[in-house]
Design an enzyme around this catalytic site. Structure first.
Site, PDB file in Angstrom:
ATOM      1  N   GLN B 125      66.869  22.530 -59.392  1.00  0.00           N
ATOM      2  CA  GLN B 125      67.507  23.857 -59.098  1.00  0.00           C
ATOM      3  C   GLN B 125      69.238  23.594 -59.016  1.00  0.00           C
ATOM      4  OE1 GLN B 125      67.991  25.370 -55.130  1.00  0.00           O
ATOM      5  NE2 GLN B 125      66.960  27.265 -55.742  1.00  0.00           N
ATOM      6  N   GLY B 126      69.837  24.454 -59.976  1.00  0.00           N
ATOM      7  CA  GLY B 126      71.323  24.105 -60.156  1.00  0.00           C
ATOM      8  C   GLY B 126      72.095  25.233 -59.640  1.00  0.00           C
ATOM      9  N   SER B 128      73.757  25.289 -55.767  1.00  0.00           N
ATOM     10  CA  SER B 128      75.059  24.988 -55.147  1.00  0.00           C
ATOM     11  C   SER B 128      75.795  24.276 -55.738  1.00  0.00           C
ATOM     12  CB  SER B 128      74.626  24.104 -54.064  1.00  0.00           C
ATOM     13  OG  SER B 128      73.633  24.946 -52.928  1.00  0.00           O
ATOM     14  N   GLU B 243      61.142  31.959 -52.183  1.00  0.00           N
ATOM     15  CA  GLU B 243      61.098  30.591 -51.452  1.00  0.00           C
ATOM     16  C   GLU B 243      61.077  30.893 -49.884  1.00  0.00           C
ATOM     17  OE1 GLU B 243      64.361  27.025 -50.181  1.00  0.00           O
ATOM     18  OE2 GLU B 243      65.070  28.747 -51.315  1.00  0.00           O
ATOM     19  N   GLU B 375      72.408  29.854 -40.118  1.00  0.00           N
ATOM     20  CA  GLU B 375      73.425  30.478 -39.924  1.00  0.00           C
ATOM     21  C   GLU B 375      73.379  31.734 -40.906  1.00  0.00           C
ATOM     22  OE1 GLU B 375      73.788  27.492 -39.801  1.00  0.00           O
ATOM     23  OE2 GLU B 375      74.082  27.246 -37.395  1.00  0.00           O
TER      24      GLU B 375
END
Lengths: 342, 390
Positions: B125-126, B128, B243, B375
């Site tokens: 996964q790209g 962040s 997810e 959070e």
């Protein structure tokens, strides 16, 4: 597998919720705070007309023939409204009366003519199929000719008149009347062994359901307040300190609700791990209600500390329900001793 | 409101249990990256050849085409069998695959979906970036359109298994006009393309499955864009919902098994008083009982989530409640294990080895960060479920 309530079950819950909001608003607790009985006779009769007391009584005995699942949905609404009156012990007494074949008592309870109070043994007390001995706390037994005792071994009905000297004591909860009976040595008038029907587990599920209703009501009250109360020119809910408190309340309410559903089905279907699921429901729901009730006071700030706001009603009822049918420590002791969940 | 599985579903469960017992990997998972890749792909291939890959994936993509209930049964039995988490295959099976199924063109689906299920390729996964973590939409890895290509330059970070991946679901910025949520494009990136450099990041548990990925004028065909150019944010959000949906079910069953193992461990080990077993200690016993109750309730919450998804057809924002509670719970249980171990917890044992409680404890810190921090989950719950003002 579908753990969510059906459309019919949701309808039933909605009818009960609408009725309770109309006939037993939470403000009634404040209005009746100085009355000797918490039970509002008019509202109690209305509950009988609606069929609440006979929800799980067989149809041939004048009930609606439903099960623990529907009862759990009803008691969740009773919790949400912090409904005053001995609903738990009365509904369970009807089940006991059905099981022991006492048709007169069934009919009287279903019609709303007989309310049954709840009796909780103080440390050192015992009860079995013959007698109850020791000191008792009585919960909402003021107008009740009978009290119900619930334990893992069985459930007992005892005539209130046999308890001797019953002294009212101040209650932490203005919606609950408390009394003490000391040195009791009284005969049991009806006994239902757990092996025949686990009324104690059913009681745990319904108590947990009330606690979930409270946890949800606190979540909703705090969320509503966080949307409308403004400070520094903005609703307080934009602040993560408040928003995240509300989010945690949503998590706790969802967790408790799910476990109450799971436990209700487990008790109804007699799963091998029904006891573990029911005790777990009580522990998880009590925790959810305790933290949500506390957070709700905090989110409301100064208003949350007033008699006028409902926040204290939730705090106080949670305290009563946490102690009814065994507290957290007792249940955790059993949960670790039981076999692993199925 | 019921917990009944049909005769067919019970039969299915028996078949799953038998097959897993007969076919599960027999040797220990290797520690080196290349070995992990081969191990995870080989196990996925075994499942595919046995007809057990993609229980709820449509048959046209090589799946079984069964319902979420059968998917739940598979995850439950998989977790109970003590099998390794899907790790290197996680992004392909739980992020990229479901996204391609709902948003990609037919030729893109045909090229990739069966390969993922068959254990032929590893996806990463790209998303962040160093400057775009919780604020994902602030991503700045830029892509210019040049002829039939996107030319990508920038940096991604926290990319698990990038060093052994074949493909990447990559988010790039194709436009800077409008809000930051506009101008993002979701594109399939071939990890073997010239100009890509991968550097592993060593993490606090000493392992190195995380990477940072650098892109220097990397040319990706425009044909690899999923959805429209500049419309990638909504594509990315559908991935994250998946997810946070049922993807944690196997992990939850594994967590429940972990709690039971800890209860057994506390019966066997000497407790803090140096005489009696750990379970005789009131505090440890109550924490174990609480953990047993909480994982039971977590399962109930998962069943509620699956029941809700089965009715609505898509995973909703309630998945954030499960993700938040599950990941916090993983940390509590890992901490409890260390308190039962006492001084023995000072001995480092990798989480891949039986009894690897100390390695697992260190790894547990990642759980409330990856896949959206606790959070961020609380923000989602507050904003999207409770409707609180932003």
């Amino acid at each position: 597998m579908d753990l969510l309530p059906s459309a019919d079950q949701l309808d039933l819950a909605r009818v009960a919720a609408d009725f309770l909001a109309e006939e037993l608003p939470r403000d009634r607790i404040r209005q009746r705070a100085d009355e000797s009985s918490s039970l509002d006779p008019h509202a109690w009769a209305g509950c009988a007309d609606l069929g609440l007391f006979g929800l799980s009584v067989p149809e041939e005995l004048g009930g609606a023939g439903c099960g623990v699942e529907e009862e759990a949905l009803l008691f969740r609404e009773l919790g949400r409204q912090v409904a005053p009156g001995p609903f738990l012990s009365t509904v369970l007494a009807a089940q006991l009366a059905v099981a022991v074949g006492d048709g007169d008592l069934v009919a009287s309870v279903v019609a709303g003519k007989t309310a049954v109070g709840l009796a909780a043994l103080r440390p050192g007390g015992t009860f079995n199929e013959h007698r109850v001995r020791g000191d008792l706390d009585l919960i909402d037994a003021v107008d009740a000719p009978l009290v119900l005792l619930l334990g893992p071994a069985g459930a007992a009905l005892v005539e209130t008149a046999q308890l001797g000297d019953v002294q009212p004591v101040p209650s932490i909860d203005p919606g609950v009347r408390l009394a003490a009976a000391s040195g009791v040595d009284a005969p049991v008038s009806a006994w239902l062994p757990a092996a025949v029907q686990p009324l104690y587990l059913r009681g745990l599920v319904l108590t947990a359901a009330m606690l979930v209703g409270i946890a949800e009501a606190c979540r909703d009250a705090s969320t509503e307040y966080a949307k409308t109360r403004e400070q520094f020119g903005r609703p307080i809910g934009v602040n993560q300190a408040v928003k995240h408190k509300c989010a945690d309340m949503a998590v706790q309410a969802e967790l408790g609700m799910a476990q109450v559903y799971f436990a209700a089905v487990s008790v109804a279907s007699g799963r091998d791990d029904a006891e573990l699921q029911a005790r777990t429901a009580k522990v998880v729901a009590a925790h959810a209600a305790t933290v949500n009730a506390a957070s709700n006071v905090q989110v409301h700030g100064g208003m949350g500390y007033t008699w006028e706001n409902d926040a204290h009603l939730f705090v106080k009822r949670v305290e009563v329900l946490e102690n009814v049918l065994g507290g957290r420590t007792e249940h955790l002791g059993q949960i670790i001793a039981l076999p692993a969940p199925q | 409101m019921d917990l009944d599985f049909s005769a067919d579903q019970r039969d299915f469960r028996d078949q799953v249990r038998t097959w897993l017992h007969d076919n599960k990997p027999r040797h220990e998972r290797p520690r080196a990256a290349a070995g992990i890749r081969e191990y995870d792909l080989a196990w996925q291939r075994t499942q595919f050849e046995g007809g057990w890959a993609g229980i709820s994936w449509p048959t046209e993509y090589g799946g079984r085409g069964l319902s979420l209930i059968e998917q739940l049964i598979w995850f439950e039995e998989y977790g109970r069998a003590g099998l390794p988490s899907v790790d290197a295959n996680f992004v392909g099976l739980n992020h990229a695959g479901p996204t391609l199924m709902t948003r990609a063109r037919d030729d893109q689906k045909a090229q990739h979906l069966r390969q993922i299920l068959a254990g032929e390729v590893v996806w990463c996964q790209g998303f962040s970036e160093p400057g775009a973590g919780s604020d994902l939409a602030a991503l700045s890895t830029r892509a210019e359109i040049d002829g039939d290509d996107l030319v990508v330059s920038g940096q991604k970070i926290w990319t698990s298994f990038a060093h052994v991946a074949d493909w990447q679901e990559l988010l790039v910025r194709t436009s800077r006009t409008g809000s930051k949520h506009q101008g993002i494009t979701w594109v399939i990136c071939d990890m073997h393309t010239p100009g890509i450099e991968v550097r592993p990041i060593r993490t606090m548990d000493g392992e190195a499955e995380f990477c940072e990925v650098f892109y220097d004028d990397v040319r990706i065909p425009l044909a690899n864009v999923v959805g429209e150019v500049d419309q990638g944010w909504s594509v990315a959000m559908s991935t994250l919902s998946f997810e946070r949906g049922t993807a944690f079910t196997a992990g939850q069953v594994r967590l429940a098994s972990t709690v039971e193992q800890l209860i057994e461990l506390a019966k066997e080990r000497t407790g803090p008083d140096g005489r009696r077993p750990a379970i005789a200690d009131d505090e440890l016993a109550r924490r174990l009982a609480t953990a047993r109750a909480e994982v039971a309730a977590l399962r109930a919450m998962t069943y509620v989530g699956i029941s809700r998804s089965a009715r609505t057809g898509t995973p909703g924002p309630e998945g954030s409640i499960v993700k938040l509670y599950y990941s916090e719970m993983v940390k509590h249980v890992a901490r409890l294990a260390m308190d039962i171990l006492g001084q023995d917890g000072l001995r480092y044992v990798s989480r891949w080895v039986p009894g690897g409680w100390s390695g697992n404890y260190l790894y547990s810190y990642s759980q409330t960060i990856g896949g959206g921090t606790s959070e961020v989950q609380r923000n989602i719950i507050g904003d999207r479920i409770l409707g609180l003002p932003r």
